[in-house]
Design a protein around this motif. Sequence first.
Motif, PDB file in Angstrom:
ATOM      1  N   ALA A  25       0.895  -1.280   0.098  1.00 31.85           N
ATOM      2  CA  ALA A  25       0.480  -0.207  -0.095  1.00 31.85           C
ATOM      3  C   ALA A  25       0.369   0.927  -0.081  1.00 31.85           C
ATOM      4  CB  ALA A  25      -0.988  -0.290   1.039  1.00 31.85           C
ATOM      5  N   LYS A  26       1.986   1.474   0.581  1.00 31.97           N
ATOM      6  CA  LYS A  26       3.052   2.401   0.847  1.00 31.97           C
ATOM      7  C   LYS A  26       3.741   2.745  -1.061  1.00 31.97           C
ATOM      8  CE  LYS A  26       7.297   4.058   2.739  1.00 31.97           C
ATOM      9  NZ  LYS A  26       8.225   3.673   4.585  1.00 31.97           N
ATOM     10  N   ALA A  27       3.693   1.239  -1.179  1.00 31.04           N
ATOM     11  CA  ALA A  27       4.395   1.749  -3.030  1.00 31.04           C
ATOM     12  C   ALA A  27       3.479   1.814  -3.598  1.00 31.04           C
ATOM     13  CB  ALA A  27       4.764   0.460  -2.780  1.00 31.04           C
ATOM     14  N   ALA A  28       2.056   1.706  -3.383  1.00 36.35           N
ATOM     15  CA  ALA A  28       0.983   2.496  -4.648  1.00 36.35           C
ATOM     16  C   ALA A  28       1.141   3.503  -3.943  1.00 36.35           C
ATOM     17  CB  ALA A  28       0.174   1.187  -4.281  1.00 36.35           C
ATOM     18  N   GLU A  29       0.891   4.081  -2.622  1.00 32.20           N
ATOM     19  CA  GLU A  29       1.169   5.235  -2.641  1.00 32.20           C
ATOM     20  C   GLU A  29       1.669   6.418  -2.840  1.00 32.20           C
ATOM     21  OE1 GLU A  29      -0.847   9.366  -1.085  1.00 32.20           O
ATOM     22  OE2 GLU A  29      -1.939   7.615  -1.580  1.00 32.20           O
ATOM     23  N   GLU A  30       3.376   5.905  -3.006  1.00 28.21           N
ATOM     24  CA  GLU A  30       4.808   6.527  -3.287  1.00 28.21           C
ATOM     25  C   GLU A  30       4.293   7.232  -4.744  1.00 28.21           C
ATOM     26  OE1 GLU A  30       7.632   4.367  -1.917  1.00 28.21           O
ATOM     27  OE2 GLU A  30       7.815   5.132   0.638  1.00 28.21           O
ATOM     28  N   ARG A  31       3.810   5.525  -5.326  1.00 26.30           N
ATOM     29  CA  ARG A  31       3.895   5.330  -7.381  1.00 26.30           C
ATOM     30  C   ARG A  31       2.655   6.668  -7.624  1.00 26.30           C
ATOM     31  NH1 ARG A  31       4.501   0.175  -6.922  1.00 26.30           N
ATOM     32  NH2 ARG A  31       1.875   0.027  -6.394  1.00 26.30           N
ATOM     33  N   ARG A  32       1.743   6.581  -6.617  1.00 31.38           N
ATOM     34  CA  ARG A  32       0.473   7.974  -6.573  1.00 31.38           C
ATOM     35  C   ARG A  32       1.143   8.904  -6.908  1.00 31.38           C
ATOM     36  NH1 ARG A  32      -3.519  10.909  -4.454  1.00 31.38           N
ATOM     37  NH2 ARG A  32      -2.686   9.923  -2.343  1.00 31.38           N
ATOM     38  N   GLN A  33       1.718   9.296  -6.103  1.00 30.12           N
ATOM     39  CA  GLN A  33       2.275  10.611  -5.873  1.00 30.12           C
ATOM     40  C   GLN A  33       3.225  10.995  -6.612  1.00 30.12           C
ATOM     41  OE1 GLN A  33       1.168  12.993  -3.336  1.00 30.12           O
ATOM     42  NE2 GLN A  33       0.033  12.165  -1.726  1.00 30.12           N
ATOM     43  N   ALA A  34       4.380  10.677  -6.831  1.00 30.61           N
ATOM     44  CA  ALA A  34       5.791  10.765  -7.979  1.00 30.61           C
ATOM     45  C   ALA A  34       4.883  10.636  -9.111  1.00 30.61           C
ATOM     46  CB  ALA A  34       5.501   8.847  -7.506  1.00 30.61           C
ATOM     47  N   GLU A  35       3.049   9.888  -9.272  1.00 32.31           N
ATOM     48  CA  GLU A  35       3.169  10.402 -10.682  1.00 32.31           C
ATOM     49  C   GLU A  35       2.258  11.793 -10.464  1.00 32.31           C
ATOM     50  OE1 GLU A  35       0.684  10.319 -14.788  1.00 32.31           O
ATOM     51  OE2 GLU A  35       2.138   8.806 -13.544  1.00 32.31           O
ATOM     52  N   LEU A  36       0.981  12.082  -9.598  1.00 34.96           N
ATOM     53  CA  LEU A  36       0.597  13.653  -9.250  1.00 34.96           C
ATOM     54  C   LEU A  36       2.289  14.340  -9.280  1.00 34.96           C
ATOM     55  CD1 LEU A  36      -1.141  12.567  -6.192  1.00 34.96           C
ATOM     56  CD2 LEU A  36      -2.232  13.710  -8.707  1.00 34.96           C
ATOM     57  N   ARG A  37       2.983  14.058  -8.961  1.00 34.26           N
ATOM     58  CA  ARG A  37       4.015  15.720  -9.113  1.00 34.26           C
ATOM     59  C   ARG A  37       4.740  15.352 -10.239  1.00 34.26           C
ATOM     60  NH1 ARG A  37       6.861  12.993  -5.421  1.00 34.26           N
ATOM     61  NH2 ARG A  37       8.365  11.453  -6.884  1.00 34.26           N
ATOM     62  N   THR A  38       4.573  14.198 -10.922  1.00 32.66           N
ATOM     63  CA  THR A  38       5.272  13.958 -12.683  1.00 32.66           C
ATOM     64  C   THR A  38       3.924  15.172 -13.061  1.00 32.66           C
ATOM     65  OG1 THR A  38       6.511  12.126 -12.524  1.00 32.66           O
ATOM     66  CG2 THR A  38       5.309  13.189 -14.268  1.00 32.66           C
ATOM     67  N   GLN A  39       2.817  14.690 -12.708  1.00 29.47           N
ATOM     68  CA  GLN A  39       1.765  15.846 -13.313  1.00 29.47           C
ATOM     69  C   GLN A  39       2.010  17.438 -13.164  1.00 29.47           C
ATOM     70  OE1 GLN A  39      -0.604  14.831 -16.538  1.00 29.47           O
ATOM     71  NE2 GLN A  39       0.721  13.007 -16.214  1.00 29.47           N
ATOM     72  N   ALA A  40       1.578  17.537 -11.936  1.00 29.33           N
ATOM     73  CA  ALA A  40       2.094  18.758 -11.534  1.00 29.33           C
ATOM     74  C   ALA A  40       3.158  19.751 -12.391  1.00 29.33           C
ATOM     75  CB  ALA A  40       2.129  18.692 -10.045  1.00 29.33           C
ATOM     76  N   LEU A  41       4.356  18.709 -12.532  1.00 31.43           N
ATOM     77  CA  LEU A  41       5.463  19.697 -12.965  1.00 31.43           C
ATOM     78  C   LEU A  41       5.205  19.900 -14.080  1.00 31.43           C
ATOM     79  CD1 LEU A  41       8.422  17.749 -11.325  1.00 31.43           C
ATOM     80  CD2 LEU A  41       8.047  19.976 -10.994  1.00 31.43           C
ATOM     81  N   LYS A  42       4.338  18.559 -15.048  1.00 29.51           N
ATOM     82  CA  LYS A  42       4.005  19.481 -16.407  1.00 29.51           C
ATOM     83  C   LYS A  42       3.021  20.502 -16.373  1.00 29.51           C
ATOM     84  CE  LYS A  42       4.163  14.097 -17.949  1.00 29.51           C
ATOM     85  NZ  LYS A  42       3.930  12.743 -18.363  1.00 29.51           N
ATOM     86  N   ARG A  43       2.079  20.638 -15.473  1.00 30.93           N
ATOM     87  CA  ARG A  43       1.174  21.200 -15.728  1.00 30.93           C
ATOM     88  C   ARG A  43       1.869  22.894 -15.807  1.00 30.93           C
ATOM     89  NH1 ARG A  43      -2.133  17.692 -13.057  1.00 30.93           N
ATOM     90  NH2 ARG A  43      -3.612  16.716 -14.817  1.00 30.93           N
ATOM     91  N   LEU A  44       2.935  22.660 -14.673  1.00 26.91           N
ATOM     92  CA  LEU A  44       3.979  23.920 -14.085  1.00 26.91           C
ATOM     93  C   LEU A  44       4.495  24.987 -15.479  1.00 26.91           C
ATOM     94  CD1 LEU A  44       5.055  26.064 -12.416  1.00 26.91           C
ATOM     95  CD2 LEU A  44       5.978  24.612 -11.982  1.00 26.91           C
ATOM     96  N   LYS A  45       5.070  23.543 -16.156  1.00 27.24           N
ATOM     97  CA  LYS A  45       6.060  23.630 -17.030  1.00 27.24           C
ATOM     98  C   LYS A  45       5.004  24.806 -18.501  1.00 27.24           C
ATOM     99  CE  LYS A  45       9.088  22.023 -20.950  1.00 27.24           C
ATOM    100  NZ  LYS A  45       9.787  20.745 -21.162  1.00 27.24           N
ATOM    101  N   HIS A  46       4.228  23.962 -18.517  1.00 32.77           N
ATOM    102  CA  HIS A  46       2.985  24.280 -19.318  1.00 32.77           C
ATOM    103  C   HIS A  46       2.231  25.755 -19.164  1.00 32.77           C
ATOM    104  CE1 HIS A  46      -0.760  23.644 -21.839  1.00 32.77           C
ATOM    105  NE2 HIS A  46      -0.563  24.709 -22.778  1.00 32.77           N
TER     106      HIS A  46
END
Length: 241
Positions: A155-176
């Motif tokens: 569950a922790k690994a899944a949450e870390e993957r989810r947070q990493a995906e959110l961070r990646t998406q947020a950085l993409k949006r920030l760049k946009h």
Amino acid sequence: MQGLVCVVASQTNSFRAVLLLNLVLESLLAAGYALSGGAKGDSPVFVAILGLNLSFNVRERSRREPIPLTREHRQKNDEVGFNFYTQQYEYHPTGEFDIAVTEPDSNYELAKIGDGRSAFVETKIVAFIGRLRELSIRRRVKAEIDARRQVIAEAKAAEERRQAELRTQALKRLKHVEEWVTQLERANRLRSLADKFQTEKLSSNDGVVDAGWIRRAADWLDPTVGRRWDDVDGPRDESVE
């Protein structure tokens, strides 16, 4: 009973080994543990104590005595510079026994009892079976704890993957968004230039670039407007089918 008991004893003390084997089996049955085995007749037999499958090893201890090398053997070793003749040993039965338990098809000893100075192994078997029950309980509890830890870790690994995906998406949006900021700044500079062109009635040498042209370019660049610019996007297709 293949797999349940392995007996290693000298011929001299084989009768005691048989008695020990019989005592182990009687004690197991008296404690309520039945013998089990696979569906096939050649499958190993074992005793299950609260889900822990066990096999018993009854072994007589032996005393190792080195066999002295002969004079010729020692001379040969000296000549060649290494132990051409290695040390050999004789093993003598001691009449002392150990009883160890392993899991079927394993040589790792989970627990062991044996003859001691103050008590024979026969007097320790009943308490030994009680220890095996405690061992089984500890193994079961550990397995349950490990399973829960595995669930938590997954569950922790899944949450870390989810947070990493959110961070990646947020950085993409920030760049946009940063690109929008750049476009907006360019658009505002163009509007300032358009005002100057309009005030001073300026245009390019070919007369194409004037205040209106610059404002259309600014509106095309401005992400808050996003207006179509025919000079870049091409004329609208106003044909009606």
